[in-house]
Design an enzyme around this catalytic site. Sequence first.
Site, PDB file in Angstrom:
ATOM      1  CD  GLN A 100      -2.736   1.157   2.498  1.00  0.00           C
ATOM      2  OE1 GLN A 100      -2.220   1.496   3.558  1.00  0.00           O
ATOM      3  NE2 GLN A 100      -4.017   0.789   2.409  1.00  0.00           N
ATOM      4  CE1 TYR A 182      -2.685   8.740   8.169  1.00  0.00           C
ATOM      5  CE2 TYR A 182      -3.648   6.737   7.284  1.00  0.00           C
ATOM      6  CZ  TYR A 182      -3.113   7.430   8.346  1.00  0.00           C
ATOM      7  OH  TYR A 182      -3.005   6.838   9.578  1.00  0.00           O
TER       8      TYR A 182
END
Length: 365
Positions: A100, A182
Amino acid sequence: MSQLFSGFTIGSLSLPNRIVIAPMCQYSADEGKATFWHQIHLGHLALSGAALMIVEATAVSPAGRISPRDLGLWDDDTHDALADVVKHIKQHSPIALGIQLSHAGRKASTHVPWEGGKNIAPNDGGWQTLAPSDIPYASTDFPPQVMDQNDISALKADFVAAAKRAEHIGFDVIELHAAHGYLLHQFLSPLANHRQDNYGGSVENRIRLTLDIFHAIREAVSKQIAIGVRISATDWVDGGWDIEQSVVLANALKTQGCDYIHVSSGGLSAQQHIPVGPGYQVPLARRIKEQTGLNTIAVGLITEPEQAEAIVGTGDADLVALARAVLYDPRWPWHAAVKLGAKVNGPRQYWRCEPHYIKDLFLKE
Protein backbone atom coordinates in the site's frame (compact mmCIF):
# COMPACT_ATOMS: atom_id res chain seq x y z
CA MET A 1 -18.57 -25.86 -1.56
CA SER A 2 -17.24 -22.86 0.36
CA GLN A 3 -17.33 -19.62 -1.61
CA LEU A 4 -14.75 -18.07 0.72
CA PHE A 5 -12.28 -20.74 -0.38
CA SER A 6 -13.09 -20.54 -4.07
CA GLY A 7 -10.62 -19.00 -6.49
CA PHE A 8 -10.75 -15.42 -7.69
CA THR A 9 -8.81 -13.27 -10.15
CA ILE A 10 -7.85 -9.61 -9.87
CA GLY A 11 -6.20 -8.33 -13.01
CA SER A 12 -3.96 -11.18 -14.13
CA LEU A 13 -3.42 -12.43 -10.57
CA SER A 14 -5.15 -15.68 -9.66
CA LEU A 15 -5.93 -16.17 -5.97
CA PRO A 16 -6.76 -19.56 -4.41
CA ASN A 17 -9.30 -18.08 -1.97
CA ARG A 18 -11.02 -14.80 -1.07
CA ILE A 19 -9.10 -13.99 2.15
CA VAL A 20 -6.90 -10.89 2.23
CA ILE A 21 -4.65 -9.68 5.04
CA ALA A 22 -5.22 -5.94 5.19
CA PRO A 23 -2.32 -3.47 5.52
CA MET A 24 -1.53 -2.71 9.16
CA CYS A 25 1.04 -0.10 10.19
CA GLN A 26 3.75 -1.49 12.47
CA TYR A 27 5.66 1.72 13.30
CA SER A 28 8.84 -0.34 13.42
CA ALA A 29 10.98 0.90 10.52
CA ASP A 30 14.43 2.48 10.75
CA GLU A 31 14.46 5.73 8.74
CA GLY A 32 11.93 4.15 6.40
CA LYS A 33 13.82 0.85 6.12
CA ALA A 34 12.14 -2.47 6.90
CA THR A 35 13.66 -4.19 9.94
CA PHE A 36 13.77 -7.69 11.38
CA TRP A 37 10.38 -6.97 12.93
CA HIS A 38 8.93 -6.88 9.41
CA GLN A 39 10.68 -10.15 8.64
CA ILE A 40 9.02 -11.98 11.53
CA HIS A 41 5.69 -10.13 11.41
CA LEU A 42 5.08 -10.55 7.68
CA GLY A 43 6.80 -13.92 7.62
CA HIS A 44 4.46 -15.59 10.07
CA LEU A 45 1.36 -14.00 8.50
CA ALA A 46 2.55 -15.28 5.12
CA LEU A 47 2.03 -18.82 6.49
CA SER A 48 -1.60 -18.08 7.40
CA GLY A 49 -3.21 -19.54 4.28
CA ALA A 50 -4.64 -16.20 3.15
CA ALA A 51 -4.47 -15.62 -0.59
CA LEU A 52 -3.11 -12.07 -0.52
CA MET A 53 -1.20 -10.05 2.07
CA ILE A 54 -0.91 -6.29 1.61
CA VAL A 55 2.07 -4.69 3.34
CA GLU A 56 1.37 -1.70 5.57
CA ALA A 57 1.02 1.92 4.42
CA THR A 58 4.42 2.65 2.87
CA ALA A 59 5.45 6.28 2.47
CA VAL A 60 6.52 7.47 -0.97
CA SER A 61 8.66 10.23 0.60
CA PRO A 62 10.10 10.95 4.06
CA ALA A 63 7.56 13.74 4.61
CA GLY A 64 4.77 11.29 3.78
CA ARG A 65 5.36 9.12 6.84
CA ILE A 66 2.71 9.05 9.56
CA SER A 67 5.46 8.75 12.16
CA PRO A 68 9.27 8.70 12.11
CA ARG A 69 9.01 4.90 12.44
CA ASP A 70 6.92 4.37 9.30
CA LEU A 71 7.95 2.11 6.44
CA GLY A 72 9.07 3.86 3.26
CA LEU A 73 10.00 3.16 -0.34
CA TRP A 74 11.70 6.32 -1.58
CA ASP A 75 15.37 5.42 -2.25
CA ASP A 76 17.82 2.57 -2.70
CA ASP A 77 18.18 1.92 1.01
CA THR A 78 14.46 1.56 1.65
CA HIS A 79 14.13 -0.52 -1.53
CA ASP A 80 16.90 -2.92 -0.52
CA ALA A 81 15.65 -3.43 3.02
CA LEU A 82 12.13 -4.29 1.90
CA ALA A 83 13.41 -6.40 -0.99
CA ASP A 84 15.28 -8.57 1.50
CA VAL A 85 12.06 -9.21 3.45
CA VAL A 86 10.07 -10.02 0.32
CA LYS A 87 12.76 -12.35 -1.02
CA HIS A 88 12.66 -14.51 2.11
CA ILE A 89 8.87 -14.59 2.25
CA LYS A 90 8.61 -15.70 -1.38
CA GLN A 91 11.09 -18.50 -0.71
CA HIS A 92 8.77 -20.07 1.85
CA SER A 93 5.20 -19.05 1.03
CA PRO A 94 2.96 -19.01 -2.08
CA ILE A 95 0.99 -16.02 -0.75
CA ALA A 96 0.54 -13.12 -3.17
CA LEU A 97 2.09 -9.90 -1.89
CA GLY A 98 0.76 -6.39 -2.23
CA ILE A 99 2.03 -3.06 -0.98
CA GLN A 100 0.00 0.00 0.00
CA LEU A 101 1.66 3.21 -1.22
CA SER A 102 0.80 6.26 0.84
CA HIS A 103 1.40 9.86 1.84
CA ALA A 104 0.00 10.95 5.20
CA GLY A 105 -0.41 14.64 4.35
CA ARG A 106 -1.59 16.65 7.35
CA LYS A 107 -1.67 13.47 9.48
CA ALA A 108 2.10 13.01 9.11
CA SER A 109 4.76 13.82 11.72
CA THR A 110 3.17 12.12 14.71
CA HIS A 111 4.32 10.05 17.63
CA VAL A 112 3.71 6.30 17.34
CA PRO A 113 0.35 5.18 18.78
CA TRP A 114 1.77 3.67 21.97
CA GLU A 115 3.41 7.04 22.68
CA GLY A 116 0.16 8.93 22.26
CA GLY A 117 0.07 9.47 18.50
CA LYS A 118 0.02 13.27 18.77
CA ASN A 119 1.41 15.64 16.14
CA ILE A 120 5.12 16.51 16.41
CA ALA A 121 5.83 20.13 15.46
CA PRO A 122 8.87 20.85 13.27
CA ASN A 123 10.73 22.53 16.13
CA ASP A 124 10.12 19.48 18.36
CA GLY A 125 11.74 16.96 16.03
CA GLY A 126 8.94 16.60 13.49
CA TRP A 127 8.60 18.06 10.02
CA GLN A 128 6.38 20.40 8.03
CA THR A 129 3.30 18.57 6.82
CA LEU A 130 1.54 19.09 3.48
CA ALA A 131 -2.17 19.24 2.69
CA PRO A 132 -4.63 20.49 0.08
CA SER A 133 -5.58 23.37 2.43
CA ASP A 134 -4.15 24.90 5.60
CA ILE A 135 -6.60 23.06 7.86
CA PRO A 136 -4.95 20.89 10.56
CA TYR A 137 -6.46 17.55 11.55
CA ALA A 138 -6.65 18.68 15.19
CA SER A 139 -6.75 22.27 16.38
CA THR A 140 -3.58 21.68 18.41
CA ASP A 141 -1.59 20.38 15.42
CA PHE A 142 1.08 22.45 13.69
CA PRO A 143 -0.68 23.83 10.56
CA PRO A 144 0.01 22.04 7.26
CA GLN A 145 1.53 23.80 4.28
CA VAL A 146 -0.83 24.22 1.33
CA MET A 147 0.45 22.25 -1.64
CA ASP A 148 1.18 24.22 -4.80
CA GLN A 149 1.49 22.83 -8.31
CA ASN A 150 5.18 22.02 -7.81
CA ASP A 151 4.33 20.02 -4.68
CA ILE A 152 1.61 18.15 -6.54
CA SER A 153 3.94 17.35 -9.44
CA ALA A 154 6.58 16.10 -7.00
CA LEU A 155 3.97 13.97 -5.23
CA LYS A 156 2.96 12.27 -8.49
CA ALA A 157 6.62 11.58 -9.30
CA ASP A 158 7.16 10.12 -5.82
CA PHE A 159 4.23 7.72 -6.20
CA VAL A 160 5.43 6.59 -9.62
CA ALA A 161 9.01 6.06 -8.41
CA ALA A 162 7.78 4.03 -5.42
CA ALA A 163 5.55 1.93 -7.68
CA LYS A 164 8.49 1.13 -9.93
CA ARG A 165 10.54 0.11 -6.89
CA ALA A 166 7.65 -2.09 -5.74
CA GLU A 167 7.59 -3.84 -9.11
CA HIS A 168 11.34 -4.35 -9.01
CA ILE A 169 11.06 -5.89 -5.53
CA GLY A 170 8.50 -8.39 -6.83
CA PHE A 171 5.15 -7.26 -5.43
CA ASP A 172 2.12 -8.71 -7.19
CA VAL A 173 -0.28 -5.92 -6.21
CA ILE A 174 0.01 -2.17 -5.68
CA GLU A 175 -2.66 -0.50 -3.58
CA LEU A 176 -3.05 3.28 -3.66
CA HIS A 177 -3.99 4.60 -0.19
CA ALA A 178 -6.83 7.10 -0.49
CA ALA A 179 -8.44 6.34 2.87
CA HIS A 180 -8.31 7.03 6.61
CA GLY A 181 -7.72 10.75 6.40
CA TYR A 182 -4.35 10.63 4.66
CA LEU A 183 -3.34 12.94 1.83
CA LEU A 184 -5.37 11.59 -1.08
CA HIS A 185 -8.43 11.29 1.16
CA GLN A 186 -7.80 14.91 2.24
CA PHE A 187 -8.06 15.97 -1.40
CA LEU A 188 -11.27 13.94 -1.79
CA SER A 189 -13.13 15.34 1.19
CA PRO A 190 -14.68 18.83 1.21
CA LEU A 191 -13.98 18.94 4.94
CA ALA A 192 -10.22 19.08 4.29
CA ASN A 193 -10.11 20.45 0.75
CA HIS A 194 -11.06 24.12 0.38
CA ARG A 195 -9.04 24.72 -2.78
CA GLN A 196 -10.24 27.03 -5.54
CA ASP A 197 -8.17 25.47 -8.36
CA ASN A 198 -8.81 22.38 -10.47
CA TYR A 199 -8.12 20.11 -7.47
CA GLY A 200 -10.91 21.58 -5.34
CA GLY A 201 -14.59 22.44 -5.35
CA SER A 202 -16.60 19.96 -7.40
CA VAL A 203 -16.36 16.23 -6.83
CA GLU A 204 -14.81 15.92 -10.29
CA ASN A 205 -12.02 18.26 -9.20
CA ARG A 206 -11.51 16.67 -5.79
CA ILE A 207 -11.07 13.18 -7.27
CA ARG A 208 -8.63 14.47 -9.89
CA LEU A 209 -5.40 13.88 -7.94
CA THR A 210 -6.28 10.29 -7.03
CA LEU A 211 -7.17 9.56 -10.66
CA ASP A 212 -4.03 11.26 -11.96
CA ILE A 213 -1.79 9.26 -9.64
CA PHE A 214 -3.61 6.01 -10.40
CA HIS A 215 -3.22 6.63 -14.13
CA ALA A 216 0.48 7.49 -13.78
CA ILE A 217 1.17 4.31 -11.81
CA ARG A 218 -0.83 2.17 -14.24
CA GLU A 219 1.25 3.54 -17.09
CA ALA A 220 4.55 3.09 -15.22
CA VAL A 221 4.34 -0.57 -14.19
CA SER A 222 3.73 -3.89 -15.91
CA LYS A 223 0.20 -4.93 -16.83
CA GLN A 224 0.86 -8.11 -14.85
CA ILE A 225 0.70 -6.10 -11.62
CA ALA A 226 -2.80 -5.63 -10.23
CA ILE A 227 -3.51 -2.10 -9.02
CA GLY A 228 -6.29 -1.20 -6.60
CA VAL A 229 -7.33 1.69 -4.41
CA ARG A 230 -8.31 1.76 -0.76
CA ILE A 231 -10.91 4.37 0.11
CA SER A 232 -12.89 5.57 3.07
CA ALA A 233 -16.36 5.36 1.55
CA THR A 234 -17.67 7.93 4.03
CA ASP A 235 -16.25 10.40 6.53
CA TRP A 236 -19.22 9.71 8.83
CA VAL A 237 -19.59 13.50 9.09
CA ASP A 238 -22.37 15.61 7.56
CA GLY A 239 -21.06 17.58 4.60
CA GLY A 240 -18.04 15.35 4.16
CA TRP A 241 -17.02 12.66 1.70
CA ASP A 242 -19.79 10.09 1.41
CA ILE A 243 -20.92 6.94 -0.34
CA GLU A 244 -22.46 8.80 -3.29
CA GLN A 245 -19.14 10.52 -4.05
CA SER A 246 -17.34 7.21 -3.51
CA VAL A 247 -19.46 5.67 -6.27
CA VAL A 248 -18.44 8.53 -8.59
CA LEU A 249 -14.77 7.90 -7.79
CA ALA A 250 -15.13 4.13 -8.19
CA ASN A 251 -16.76 4.50 -11.61
CA ALA A 252 -13.99 6.84 -12.71
CA LEU A 253 -11.34 4.40 -11.47
CA LYS A 254 -13.05 1.59 -13.34
CA THR A 255 -12.70 3.46 -16.63
CA GLN A 256 -8.97 3.75 -15.94
CA GLY A 257 -8.55 0.00 -15.44
CA CYS A 258 -8.63 -0.25 -11.66
CA ASP A 259 -8.51 -3.92 -10.64
CA TYR A 260 -10.27 -3.60 -7.29
CA ILE A 261 -11.50 -1.18 -4.65
CA HIS A 262 -10.86 -1.80 -0.95
CA VAL A 263 -13.71 -0.24 1.02
CA SER A 264 -13.04 1.14 4.48
CA SER A 265 -14.34 4.33 6.11
CA GLY A 266 -13.58 7.25 8.41
CA GLY A 267 -10.30 8.68 9.62
CA LEU A 268 -10.55 12.18 8.21
CA SER A 269 -12.27 14.05 11.03
CA ALA A 270 -12.35 13.84 14.81
CA GLN A 271 -16.07 14.71 14.48
CA GLN A 272 -16.86 11.32 12.93
CA HIS A 273 -19.62 9.19 14.42
CA ILE A 274 -19.03 5.61 13.31
CA PRO A 275 -21.74 2.98 13.94
CA VAL A 276 -19.22 0.29 14.84
CA GLY A 277 -20.47 -3.28 14.83
CA PRO A 278 -19.79 -6.61 13.10
CA GLY A 279 -19.36 -6.02 9.37
CA TYR A 280 -20.39 -2.37 9.71
CA GLN A 281 -18.61 -1.37 6.48
CA VAL A 282 -19.94 -4.23 4.35
CA PRO A 283 -23.01 -2.25 3.15
CA LEU A 284 -20.62 0.36 1.75
CA ALA A 285 -18.73 -2.30 -0.20
CA ARG A 286 -22.01 -3.79 -1.42
CA ARG A 287 -23.25 -0.40 -2.65
CA ILE A 288 -20.06 0.24 -4.63
CA LYS A 289 -20.02 -3.27 -6.07
CA GLU A 290 -23.66 -3.03 -7.14
CA GLN A 291 -23.30 0.38 -8.77
CA THR A 292 -19.90 -0.01 -10.41
CA GLY A 293 -19.19 -3.70 -10.91
CA LEU A 294 -15.65 -3.22 -9.62
CA ASN A 295 -14.00 -6.09 -7.80
CA THR A 296 -14.55 -5.17 -4.17
CA ILE A 297 -12.81 -5.97 -0.87
CA ALA A 298 -14.89 -5.63 2.29
CA VAL A 299 -13.11 -4.93 5.59
CA GLY A 300 -13.99 -3.99 9.16
CA LEU A 301 -14.94 -6.23 12.09
CA ILE A 302 -15.11 -9.34 9.96
CA THR A 303 -14.10 -11.90 12.56
CA GLU A 304 -16.02 -15.16 12.05
CA PRO A 305 -15.65 -17.66 9.19
CA GLU A 306 -19.42 -17.94 8.72
CA GLN A 307 -19.64 -14.15 8.52
CA ALA A 308 -16.95 -13.99 5.85
CA GLU A 309 -18.58 -16.85 3.95
CA ALA A 310 -21.90 -15.00 3.90
CA ILE A 311 -20.32 -11.77 2.65
CA VAL A 312 -18.77 -13.54 -0.33
CA GLY A 313 -21.60 -16.01 -0.86
CA THR A 314 -24.29 -13.34 -1.08
CA GLY A 315 -22.20 -11.16 -3.38
CA ASP A 316 -21.79 -8.28 -0.92
CA ALA A 317 -18.10 -8.26 -1.82
CA ASP A 318 -15.68 -10.37 -3.82
CA LEU A 319 -13.02 -10.67 -1.13
CA VAL A 320 -12.83 -10.06 2.62
CA ALA A 321 -9.90 -8.46 4.41
CA LEU A 322 -8.82 -9.17 7.97
CA ALA A 323 -6.67 -6.91 10.13
CA ARG A 324 -6.96 -7.13 13.91
CA ALA A 325 -8.61 -10.54 13.65
CA VAL A 326 -5.55 -12.05 11.97
CA LEU A 327 -3.19 -10.40 14.46
CA TYR A 328 -5.17 -12.13 17.20
CA ASP A 329 -5.29 -15.42 15.31
CA PRO A 330 -2.55 -15.70 12.63
CA ARG A 331 -4.01 -19.08 11.58
CA TRP A 332 -7.51 -17.70 11.02
CA PRO A 333 -7.72 -19.08 7.45
CA TRP A 334 -6.77 -22.57 8.67
CA HIS A 335 -9.49 -22.50 11.30
CA ALA A 336 -11.99 -21.06 8.80
CA ALA A 337 -11.20 -23.88 6.37
CA VAL A 338 -11.94 -26.44 9.10
CA LYS A 339 -15.29 -24.83 9.89
CA LEU A 340 -16.28 -24.47 6.24
CA GLY A 341 -15.03 -27.88 5.05
CA ALA A 342 -12.38 -26.43 2.75
CA LYS A 343 -8.65 -26.75 2.11
CA VAL A 344 -5.94 -24.17 2.60
CA ASN A 345 -2.27 -23.65 1.81
CA GLY A 346 0.09 -24.54 4.63
CA PRO A 347 3.84 -25.13 4.72
CA ARG A 348 5.08 -28.72 4.55
CA GLN A 349 6.90 -28.19 7.82
CA TYR A 350 3.50 -27.77 9.51
CA TRP A 351 1.51 -30.51 7.79
CA ARG A 352 1.91 -32.87 10.72
CA CYS A 353 -0.08 -30.47 12.92
CA GLU A 354 -3.23 -31.47 11.04
CA PRO A 355 -5.61 -32.80 13.73
CA HIS A 356 -6.29 -36.53 13.46
CA TYR A 357 -10.03 -35.95 13.11
CA ILE A 358 -9.53 -33.68 10.08
CA LYS A 359 -8.54 -35.20 6.76
CA ASP A 360 -6.81 -33.21 4.05
CA LEU A 361 -6.96 -29.74 5.54
CA PHE A 362 -3.90 -28.60 3.59
CA LEU A 363 -3.50 -28.31 -0.16
CA LYS A 364 -0.63 -30.71 -0.80
CA GLU A 365 -0.27 -30.78 -4.56
